[in-house]
Structure formats: structure tokens, C-alpha cells
Design a protein around this motif. Structure first.
Motif, PDB file in Angstrom:
ATOM      1  N   ASN A  73      86.129  61.399  37.128  1.00  0.00           N
ATOM      2  CA  ASN A  73      86.335  60.987  35.745  1.00  0.00           C
ATOM      3  C   ASN A  73      87.516  61.765  35.181  1.00  0.00           C
ATOM      4  OD1 ASN A  73      85.924  59.830  33.185  1.00  0.00           O
ATOM      5  ND2 ASN A  73      84.711  61.600  32.535  1.00  0.00           N
ATOM      6  N   LEU A  74      88.547  61.054  34.739  1.00  0.00           N
ATOM      7  CA  LEU A  74      89.716  61.688  34.137  1.00  0.00           C
ATOM      8  C   LEU A  74      89.344  62.157  32.735  1.00  0.00           C
ATOM      9  CD1 LEU A  74      92.746  62.395  34.192  1.00  0.00           C
ATOM     10  CD2 LEU A  74      93.215  60.071  33.409  1.00  0.00           C
ATOM     11  N   THR A  75      89.323  63.470  32.530  1.00  0.00           N
ATOM     12  CA  THR A  75      88.859  64.027  31.255  1.00  0.00           C
ATOM     13  C   THR A  75      89.986  64.490  30.343  1.00  0.00           C
ATOM     14  OG1 THR A  75      88.603  66.212  32.282  1.00  0.00           O
ATOM     15  CG2 THR A  75      86.674  64.765  32.268  1.00  0.00           C
ATOM     16  N   ASP A  76      91.175  64.742  30.909  1.00  0.00           N
ATOM     17  CA  ASP A  76      92.251  65.245  30.056  1.00  0.00           C
ATOM     18  C   ASP A  76      93.608  65.001  30.713  1.00  0.00           C
ATOM     19  OD1 ASP A  76      93.421  66.461  27.849  1.00  0.00           O
ATOM     20  OD2 ASP A  76      93.296  68.474  28.693  1.00  0.00           O
ATOM     21  N   ILE A  77      94.565  64.591  29.902  1.00  0.00           N
ATOM     22  CA  ILE A  77      95.982  64.556  30.294  1.00  0.00           C
ATOM     23  C   ILE A  77      96.717  65.445  29.304  1.00  0.00           C
ATOM     24  CG2 ILE A  77      98.058  63.175  30.626  1.00  0.00           C
ATOM     25  CD1 ILE A  77      96.286  60.761  31.157  1.00  0.00           C
ATOM     26  N   LYS A  78      97.172  66.598  29.770  1.00  0.00           N
ATOM     27  CA  LYS A  78      97.863  67.535  28.892  1.00  0.00           C
ATOM     28  C   LYS A  78      99.344  67.515  29.245  1.00  0.00           C
ATOM     29  CE  LYS A  78      95.709  71.160  27.699  1.00  0.00           C
ATOM     30  NZ  LYS A  78      94.979  72.453  27.739  1.00  0.00           N
TER      31      LYS A  78
END
Length: 703
Positions: A73-78
Motif C-alpha cells: 500500500n503506497l502511504t506517502d509520496i514526499k
């Protein structure tokens, strides 16, 4: 005109209108390329673009991430500082899409686009989970023209099952004397989950309101024995969630009244006690979007405080933030209390914007001071790392120390620049009794003698681990996942020792047999084909596959590097019992001289080992097929000497499948021939000529 230019660049970025073939070796890469983790962990990847030319730079970037949502599950793109400084930027968590465009200060060299965070949901070992970049990934130059021949490097994530179920209490947006939430979650749970129950005990913490379910639907939810310092709960997840291995399920509104607070819990899943309980805090970060100066970057962002315990380490970066001037020189020191902390791995990050611009650098550690003196060619502005380092506590007592910058001198060419700095407070937190790690060996065998070893380890304290391998043949390794080649066919005793930072350890010993297995006999219908390059030809690969292993296997035939060949399928799969044999004939299409390459892989079924697991056997094979031009005809010369009364008759016949020209040369030395015999010899020659034609015709019929 500026507005028109902006939309033009966006159009070019989106559709890659290629006007010039820029044959640069540009790479778009997810790192690390290979990761070993466990169910429930968060993994962090960096997305890089490398080898951007200094003259044509990068004005645009676009890609989309793809992955199996059942596993990750992709939780963050910083977005990185370079990406955040772009004129247009877009990162969509729901689609995994990232789009960046620069209309000024276009970057070059090696740049970081973003840091990505994924939560691992379920086991994926063979094959691992893959996070892929779109085949339409685009990088454009300062003219909006797309670079050709971009190399894309994806990331493979091996997700191992968790050895223990973990109960986690997370205190979000932690602050003293404020209304905050404590969230209870399960990680790595053994399924199916029919019920969850337990008791939570609080010290210097007040429950401010009724707890309530979160993250899942519940068929039954009860809270009882509720007081200021204690509560009990019973939860029955809806059947939709009973096969999830990790989830949040309970939220508790609280106030933490004192820094010396404590939260503990008794937790049961399906009536079985869960002994591994973790309490963690997530603090609110200060908004420094308008700050201009130097900051410390830790825990994936700007922080003025961080916690650390004996046996752990953290990477810290000193960064410029929102700088307008092109800075060319940095010097000064960082104060780091040497009696409390070990300092190592201090350097300029190779992924920093300034890495390729460094003219001279000197970074040295002396006692409490980490000195730095760095000069750049041309200089640069914006937000970027100046240097990075790691610290780890030397003590196991509760204490606090401040890291700060001193004697700072910064120049933009010959102009001195005054910039403020922010300090970093490091809180050393005393840790309780240390739990030893647990270890398991995973291995795969390649071409009989090459073994890939994997250390699958779990540490309840989440300590950094050290690995020691003894391969049983006099060779050793300290890598977590080494590859070792054995020289002889025999049994070897392999030992893995795993130690945490406090020297608690676990040891696994296994016996592995290195056997000379021959699972495949193969042949080609033809190794040479008459034809021309570009013409489609078909050969037949005949496989006789057997299972020499003493257990049932799931077998795979995988064709690799199949750009120049064509098979009906790239992979064939079937099961084989011990000593069972399977025959296959696979048509292979090719249009030029090619090498057919394929692997045979055996995955054991129901093969159990204590503290170890054999993932698979593989063997690699190849066979070359040549296409020979149809214009080429091999000529075999046949010479026969016939002596008649000391004279010679020489007959040369060109042997071929269809004789076109037959040359018979007759030589008679008249010094040894009476004139009266000439007629006789002529008759003999004619007979020899006719005999040669008959022989040639006969040979042609044979071919």
C-alpha cells in the motif's frame, strides 16, 4: 507568451514529441533495488534520475508507479527539495502518478525526485513483490524534448511472514497536556482473526472520552472497566477483515499529563496471548515553509527533537533551506557530545544536488566537533543537503543533548552570507530488558553449486543486527544475504549467527547437500538453418525434464532474453513427483542467428526444515542457432590418381547435391607413350570421362 510557453512545455512533457535523439545514458531508478522485509513493515524507497547532461538539463519528469495492492500500500509520496522547487508539481497517492516541470533553474546530474513509503500487507517471497515504473516514464530536456533510451530500474520487495504478532499503540501528534489520540493496531497477525481482547493500563495518562473502533468494521465491539487509568475491550472483526494481517482497530482519546508517562497492555488474539507489545509516538512537526537558513533533517523530515536509544542509530542531514543565493563555500563545525554519541559515516550525500559540483571538501571528526569545509563550482541555491552523518548512543540512561552549528561561514563567491540555523535536541531514552533476535535461513540453489543465502531475522526491540555466516568450507561472510559458490559435491554444515547491538544473539545450524543434479536433457531439431537474416525460421527445442529431488516440485521453464526469439509462451509450469519425467517439444521462431536461453526452476512442495527453508533450485541453459546464407554452397574436391603404364589420368569432380559443372582434367606425359598407343589412351580417357559422369550422377542421387 509566458503562458503559451508553459502549456507548450506541458504538452511536450506529456506526449514526448521527440525532435532530436539525445542518446544520453539517463537512468530512472528506484532504490534500493532489492529489499528484504516482513509483513507489516513500512519500506522507504528513493526515486532518482541519474546522468542528466549539464548542457541540456532536465525540464520535466513524469512516471506512474505500479504494484500489487494486495501486497503493498503506497502511504506517502514526499517530493524532494528539487521537486518542490519546480514550477509545476503533482503527486497522486491514489494513482501513483508523479509529474514535475521546471521552467527555470532546471537541474542536471543526479537528482532525487521523491521519497516513497509503502506498507507491506501480505507475504511475497517467490516471486517477490515488484514496484515498477511505467514504460512511458519520461524525462525531457530544457527544450521540452524527451530523452531517448532511458534505462528504468525497478525495485523488488521480498516480504517475509512475521514470526510474531505485534500489538502497537501509536500516540499521534504527541504533546503534553493536549487532547490527542492513541491508536491500537495489529501487525503480522495470524489469520483468520475471530476476536481481539485485552486490557490497557495508563500511568500519568487520562482517558478523555469513550474509545471507538477505527480502521475496520466490527460485528461486535465492547469497552468495559473504563476508568482514568485502565480499560478493557472485546472486538469481533467483520468477516471482511478477518484475513487481514495488519490493521488499526481501536482509537482512544487521551491526555498525557507528564513526560514520565507509561502505557502497557495485555492483548489476546483468538484467545492466545500476544507478548510483543510496542508503544510509539508521532510528534507534530513545525511548519517551516517560510524559514530561510540551515536545518537538521532527521526522521524523514525537519525536526528540532528526536528520540534515540542504546543499540540504535539515526542518519542526520545538515541542509540549506529556501536559499535564494548561489552558495559556493561552507565551513564551520557541528557540536556532537562525544561522551554520549558515536559518530560515523560522515560525508556529502551522493544524492545531494551539490555532489557533482564539489570542488574541494574536508570533513573531519575531532572529539566533540565534526568540522567541515566545502567549496563548490558555480554554486547552487534552493534546498539541499550539505553533509550527512550517523549517530548512536553510548549510554543507556535518560539524558538529553543538543546538536548545533558553530563558527559558520558561508559565501556566495566572494560575498559572505549570514544565515540563521536551527538546533537539534536528541533525547536518549533508557531501554528496558533487551530481547534477543530470532533467525531463520532461507536459501536458493543455482546450477548445483551456487547458493543464495538469506537471513530472515526478527528482533522484538527492532535493533540493528549484525550477521556472521560460516559456510562450512572455510569461507565466511558478514553480509545479510550473501551468495556463495561451493567447489565440491558433498554435504556442508552452515551456521548463521545474528547479534543485536547489545550482543544478544541467535544461532541457526543446518546441513545442506551440494549434489550434481542433471534435471534436463535437451536438443534442437537444427543448429544451422539455411536462409537469410530477416526471414522467419522455426526450430524445435526438445526437452526431457526429470525430477532428481526426493520431494515433489513445482517446475518452471522460463525463457530469458527472448527479444530475438519467439516461443508460444515465455513460461511453462507443471508439477513433478520424485523421479517423474516430462517431455516437451517447443517451437522457437527466429529471424537471425540467436542464442536461445532458458532457466529451469524447481520450487519444492511441502518441504519443511527446522529454522531453514529451501526456496527453489534453478539451472541455466543456452543453445545457439545459426542462420547460414542460402547463397553459400560448400564444394568438396575429390581427386583420384589412376596410373596406366606409368602415365597418369587425373579426374577432379566437384561434389554437390545438384552437380552443375563437372570438370575432368586429363594429363598424359608423352615422354612415356608410344605414338601407336595414343588411340588406346584416348579410348581409356573417354571411358574414364563416362565413368566420372556416372559416379557424379550417383553421388548427386545420394545427396
Amino acid at each position: 507568451m509566458k503562458k503559451l510557453s508553459l502549456f507548450l512545455k506541458l504538452f511536450l512533457l506529456s506526449f514526448l514529441v521527440v525532435g532530436v535523439n539525445y542518446a544520453e545514458n539517463i537512468t530512472v531508478e528506484l532504490t534500493p533495488n532489492n529489499t528484504n522485509t516482513i509483513v507489516g513493515d513500512t519500506i522507504n524507497l528513493d526515486l532518482f534520475v541519474k546522468n542528466i547532461p549539464n548542457d541540456t538539463k532536465c525540464s520535466g519528469f513524469e512516471t506512474t508507479l505500479s504494484y500489487d495492492s494486495n501486497l503493498l500500500n503506497l502511504t506517502d509520496i514526499k517530493l524532494s527539495d528539487i521537486s518542490n522547487n519546480a514550477d509545476l508539481k503533482e503527486a497522486d497517492l491514489s494513482t501513483g502518478s508523479i509529474k514535475i516541470a521546471w521552467f527555470s533553474n532546471e537541474p542536471s546530474g543526479n537528482i532525487t525526485i521523491a521519497s516513497l513509503s509503502f506498507k507491506t500487507l501480505n507475504e511475497a517471497t517467490s516471486p517477490p513483490a515488484t514496484i515498477s515504473l511505467s514504460s512511458k516514464t519520461a524525462v525531457s530536456n530544457i527544450n521540452g524534448v524527451g530523452y531517448n533510451n532511458i534505462t528504468i530500474i525497478n525495485s523488488n520487495i521480498t516480504i517475509n511472514p512475521l514470526n510474531q504478532t505485534v500489538g502497537i499503540i501509536t500516540i499521534n501528534d504527541f504533546e503534553l497536556n493536549k487532547n490527542i489520540d492513541a491508536v491500537l493496531s495489529l501487525n503480522g497477525a495470524k489469520i483468520p482473526i475471530k476476536n481481539i481482547s485485552g486490557n490497557i493500563y495508563f500511568n500519568n495518562v487520562s482517558i478523555e472520552n469513550n474509545p471507538y473502533p477505527t480502521g475496520i468494521l466490527c460485528d461486535e465491539f465492547r469497552v468495559y472497566n473504563l476508568s482514568n487509568n485502565q480499560m478493557s475491550f472485546y472486538v469481533v472483526p467483520n468477516s471482511k477483515y478477518e484475513n487481514n494481517t495488519m490493521f488499526d482497530f481501536l482509537k482512544i482519546p487521551i491526555i498525557v499529563n507528564n513526560s514520565k508517562y507509561n502505557i502497557s497492555m495485555d492483548l489476546m488474539v483468538n484467545g492466545k496471548e500476544i507478548k510483543n507489545i510496542t508503544v510509539q509516538t508521532k510528534e507534530t512537526q513545525e511548519n517551516i515553509s517560510n524559514f530561510v537558513g540551515l536545518i537538521f533533517y532527521v526522521d524523514d523530515g525537519y525536526n528540532e527533537n528526536t528520540n534515540l536509544s542504546l543499540g540504535y542509530s539515526k542518519e542526520i542531514k545538515l541542509k540549506t533551506y529556501n536559499i535564494n543565493e548561489n552558495l559556493t563555500n561552507f565551513s564551520g563545525y557541528l557540536y556532537i557530545n562525544n561522551s554520549l554519541f558515536e559518530v560515523n559515516e560522515y560525508e556529502i550525500s551522493k544524492y545531494s544536488t551539490i555532489y557533482d559540483k564539489v570542488n574541494n571538501s574536508n570533513i573531519t571528526l575531532n572529539g566533540d566537533y565534526l568540522y567541515f569545509n566545502i567549496s563548490l563550482n558555480n554554486g547552487t541555491n534552493g534546498t539541499y543537503s550539505i553533509l550527512k552523518f550517523k549517530i548512536s548512543p553510548k549510554t543507556n540512561i535518560n539524558t538529553t543533548s543538543k546538536l548545533f552549528v558553530g563558527n559558520l561561514s558561508i559565501y556566495s563567491n566572494y560575498t559572505k552570507i549570514e544565515l540563521p540555523t536551527k538546533n537539534l535536541t536528541v533525547n536518549v531514552i533508557e531501554r528496558g530488558a533487551n530481547m534477543p533476535p530470532s533467525a531463520k535461513i532461507i536459501m536458493s540453489m543455482h546450477n548445483n553449486k551456487v547458493v543464495n543465502f538469506y537471513a530472515l531475522c526478527y528482533d522484538a526491540d527492532d535493533s540493528e543486527l549484525n550477521y556472521e555466516w560460516d559456510f562450512g568450507d572455510g569461507d565466511y561472510s558478514t553480509n545479510q544475504n550473501p551468495i556463495h559458490t561451493y567447489s565440491n559435491y558433498t554435504d556442508y554444515s552452515v551456521k548463521l549467527t545474528v547479534k543485536d547491538t547489545l550482543n544478544a544473539s541467535d544461532e541457526v545450524k543446518i546441513i545442506i547437500p551440494i549434489n550434481k543434479y542433471n534435471p534436463l536433457n535437451y536438443s534442437l531439431s537444427e543448429s544451422e538453418i539455411i536462409g537469410k537474416d530477416g526471414e522467419n525460421k522455426t526450430v524445435f527445442l526438445k526437452l526431457n525434464i526429470s525430477n532428481p529431488l526426493p520431494y515433489q516440485v513445482n517446475a518452471y521453464v522460463d525463457f530469458v532474453e527472448y527479444a530475438d526469439i519467439g516461443a508460444p509462451r515465455n513460461q511453462y509450469n507443471f508439477e513433478l513427483n520424485p523421479n517423474e519425467t516430462k517431455n516437451m517439444i517447443i517451437p522457437i521462431n527466429l529471424s537471425k542467428t540467436s542464442t536461445i536461453k532458458w532457466n529451469l526452476a524447481y520450487y519444492p512442495l511441502n518441504k519443511k526444515m527446522d529454522n531453514a527453508e529451501l526456496s527453489y533450485y534453478t539451472w541455466s541453459f543456452d543453445k545457439k542457432v545459426k542462420i547460414v546464407s542460402s547463397e553459400k554452397i560448400d564444394v568438396i574436391k575429390y581427386t583420384k590418381n589412376i596410373s596406366i603404364n606409368s602415365s597418369k589420368v587425373i579426374v577432379n569432380i566437384n561434389r554437390q547435391k545438384v552437380p552443375k559443372t563437372i570438370v575432368i582434367n586429363k594429363t598424359i606425359d608423352l615422354d612415356y607413350v608410344e605414338k601407336s598407343d595414343i588411340i588406346y589412351y584416348c579410348l581409356i580417357s573417354i571411358v574414364g570421362f563416362i565413368a566420372g559422369l556416372v559416379v557424379a550422377k550417383h553421388i548427386g542421387a545420394i545427396f
